[in-house]
Design an enzyme around this catalytic site. Structure first.
Site, PDB file in Angstrom:
ATOM      1  N   ASP A   1       0.863  -1.113   0.111  1.00 20.71           N
ATOM      2  CA  ASP A   1       0.050  -0.145   0.039  1.00 20.71           C
ATOM      3  C   ASP A   1       0.937   1.356   0.147  1.00 20.71           C
ATOM      4  OD1 ASP A   1      -2.553   1.437   0.329  1.00 20.71           O
ATOM      5  OD2 ASP A   1      -1.636   1.883   2.352  1.00 20.71           O
TER       6      ASP A   1
ATOM      7  N   GLU B   1       1.944  -0.076  -5.191  1.00 19.58           N
ATOM      8  CA  GLU B   1       1.274   1.215  -5.700  1.00 19.58           C
ATOM      9  C   GLU B   1       2.432   2.148  -5.880  1.00 19.58           C
ATOM     10  OE1 GLU B   1      -3.107   1.992  -4.006  1.00 19.58           O
ATOM     11  OE2 GLU B   1      -1.665   2.193  -2.250  1.00 19.58           O
TER      12      GLU B   1
END
Length: 693
Positions: free
Chosen positions: A336, A373
């Site tokens: 993340d 990400e």
């Protein structure tokens, strides 16, 4: 003192020894430590307090002690004492701290987040670590599936929401648990995915949410080693690890990999006004990015940002990854806001982040799938120059550009072509290795597929923030009516658009990711940020009367097609591109682009259509042809000569199941009419002669 020994700094956390338990805690600036032993997790006061204040228990940055007579199941916490530097928020010895390397946690029944803030004591309302086993996963009995990136299809799901609904058909105690996911593995296997990507299952704080709300998604970790207790069948904190092993073993036996969405970029401790639960009280200025005044620097959007450039942070994250990969058996990680982990002093981006270098050099992590990400909330976005060789990245451009194309925007047709070929324009025009780009249309944060074609704007009032939360730029389109409707024309167009989007996703080069429930038309009522929705709004739907089973059949056949013909839809080597006939000596796969006329693609701003064909060697004839028409009118496209007679596999303008029939349909002619906002796939007969859908 009898029964108390110096101990060892390794392994981190607590571990059983021949005569008791060894404890090791990183707290470099501390000058005194108290180890608190509790009889059970809900005790309001410790049974025993052991003070560590001499160099006998100090090994560099670590405090360590071995205590005789203790065993697995022992509950404990720490008080950490030390000087307060100007502006520092650390060292709050009134708080009982959770071991950052704890592999099991208890005390949830008495835990009070509010009492972890301020300076008042919280020994009666704190979380406790639990001494647990550290055995390795049984890879001999349940080996990793190890699917190649070329064959991989990822399915993102939330463990709780996947089976928590009454319509899941599971018993009350199994709904919303790790065991509940096991019960649904036949469904996932039949669908045709190769990996599940679980939203955070690190232990998190459900109360880290606005008043009256609940943190459901779990992007609020209290620990990086412990499975979240809320998804466990058993109430015993020691059984959580075994339940994860059982889930991973069942997935491996079914040929499905398990990837974890991991949150190493921030913690539940928030900003300087947040609670002191673990990291902050042990080594505040080391674990968190801060300026010279001690103010937290935040690029996570959650109040703090982990300083992964610090050796102690790197060590703790690597140990967490080894815990989940080697002890619990998972097959990979999705980071993340992963690019945040590449920031150095004062958040300066690093070309060679120490965490990524150590991660890629670790032999015990070398066979994992790693995804990140490439952006964070501080504006850093590194895709082609992501500073890690083995880490794949989510392709947000793929998501945005395909949404815009099928919505009918201008200036987007050329981008469609680039996304189909794994986005070479985003990688300096160079061929991109399969697996480098993770393609997606939808994910947990944003509209579901059904909502993407049903809403022009977000509807997040249920979150209690006056619709301020959630992404505003969704590139969505309601097709004339906001939300639910009974109008046949609108419903038919929405149905067609879902198939257009899925076809483009699954037939593009790269690794596709699907969102839980998109295959059956799951809606969240226009809510594009359901992070605090512990309700049917955010749950998987299992009642077939509410499911779009025709869409599920369409997607299942798409996945079978992709799996059967990877050399056409996801080749290991990027196809050479040309708008002309290929040279006589060419032997490899090459792609031609077309408009309504052969070899005349229209990349103009106003264009809303394109076509492409694949050819092999110097034969000139085509192996397949794909047409994309996002215009509001039908268009007639010239067709290239095929290597063998054309077979039509997909035409999204047709009603189900004719839009993707079980057997390819013969097609004759030198041109084909593409209805408005539709996709068509033709494949040469010889390429699909043995195809079974």
């Amino acid at each position: 003192m009898s029964g108390i020994h110096p101990g060892k700094p390794w392994p981190l956390g607590s571990s059983a020894t021949a005569r008791g338990v060894n404890f090791s805690l990183a707290a470099p600036a501390a000058n005194r430590i108290e180890l608190l032993i509790y009889t059970n997790g809900n005790d309001r006061s410790p049974e025993r307090v052991i003070e560590l204040g001499s160099h006998r228990h100090w090994s560099g940055d670590y405090w360590n002690v071995e205590i005789e007579g203790l065993r697995e199941g022992c509950c404990y916490g720490y008080r950490v004492f030390g000087p307060l530097a100007p502006g520092s928020h650390g060292f709050c010895p009134s708080k009982v701290l959770l071991d950052p390397a704890a592999r099991a946690i208890t005390g949830w029944e008495v835990y009070d987040r509010a009492l972890a803030t301020g300076s008042s004591p919280n020994a009666h309302a704190c979380l406790k670590a639990v001494v647990s086993e550290r055995k390795r996963f049984d890879f001999e009995s349940h080996p990793r599936p190890r699917h190649s990136w070329q064959r991989s299809v990822i399915y993102e799901l939330h463990v709780g929401a996947f089976t928590k609904g009454i319509d899941s058909g599971l018993t009350d105690n199994a709904r919303g648990t790790y065991g509940g996911v096991i019960k649904k593995l036949p469904y996932l296997k039949e669908l045709g995915i190769t990996a599940i990507e679980l939203l955070p299952i690190f232990s998190f704080d459900p109360t880290d949410a606005p008043p009256g709300r609940k943190n459901v998604w779990g992007y609020s970790p209290v620990n990086w080693f412990t499975p979240h207790h809320g998804y466990c069948l058993e109430n015993d904190p020691l059984q959580g690890r075994n339940e994860i092993r059982q889930l991973v073993a069942a997935c491996h036996d079914a040929g499905i990999e398990v990837l974890l969405d991991v949150v190493y970029n921030h913690t539940t401790e928030g900003n300087s006004h947040g609670p002191t639960i673990s990291w902050r009280g042990c080594a505040d200025t080391i674990y968190y990015h801060q300026n010279s005044n001690g103010d937290y620097l935040d690029v996570s959007g959650c109040g703090n940002s982990i300083a992964a450039n610090q050796p102690l942070s790197t060590q703790l994250i690597l140990e967490s990854m080894r815990c989940w990969a080697i002890e619990l058996g998972v097959d990979g990680f999705r980071f993340d806001l992963g690019i945040e982990l590449s920031r150095g002093q004062q958040l300066e981006p690093l070309e060679y982040p120490p965490l990524f270098g150590a991660m890629e050099a670790d032999p015990e992590l070398s066979d994992l799938k790693l995804v990140s990400e490439p952006w964070d909330c501080g504006g850093l976005y590194r895709l082609n120059d992501f500073p890690a060789r083995r880490i794949s990245t989510w392709n947000g451009h793929f998501r945005d550009d395909l949404r815009r194309f099928w919505k009918g925007d201008e200036h987007i047709t050329w981008a469609l072509g680039q996304r189909l070929e794994s986005s070479p324009d985003l990688y300096n025009g160079n061929p991109v290795a399969v697996g480098r780009s993770i393609n997606l249309i939808t994910a947990h944060d944003g509209f579901t597929l059904a909502d993407l074609v049903s809403y022009d704007r977000k509807h997040n009032l249920a979150n209690g923030e006056n619709n301020r939360d959630g992404e505003n730029n969704n590139n969505s389109w309601n097709h004339g009516i906001e939300g639910p409707t009974t109008q046949p024309k609108v419903l038919a167009l929405r149905r067609r658009q879902q198939r257009n989007l899925l076809s483009t996703l699954l037939l593009a080069r790269g690794v596709p990711m699907l969102l839980m429930g998109d295959e059956v038309g799951r809606s969240q009522g226009g809510n594009n940020n359901a992070w605090c929705q512990d309700s049917p709004l955010a749950r998987m739907i299992w009642n077939e009367d509410q499911c779009d089973l025709e869409l599920k059949l369409f997607l299942t056949r798409l996945l079978k097609l992709r799996r059967a013909l990877p050399q056409l839809f996801n080749p290991l080597t990027t196809a050479h591109e040309t708008t002309k006939e290929c040279p006589q000596n060419h032997i490899d796969l090459y792609r031609q682009w077309h408009g309504v006329e052969l070899s005349k693609p229209d990349w103009a701003a106003w264009s809303r259509s394109a076509a492409t064909s694949l050819h092999m060697g110097n034969r000139g004839a085509a192996l397949l042809w794909m047409g994309f028409n996002a215009h509001k009118e039908a268009l007639n496209f010239e067709l290239p000569v095929p290597t063998s007679p054309w077979k039509r596999l997909i035409d999204t303008s047709l009603p189900a199941p004719m839009d993707f029939p079980k057997q390819p349909v013969p097609f004759q002619g030198f041109s084909i009419l593409l209805e408005n906002r539709s996709f068509v796939l033709l494949v040469a007969q010889d390429e699909v002669s043995n195809l079974r859908l």
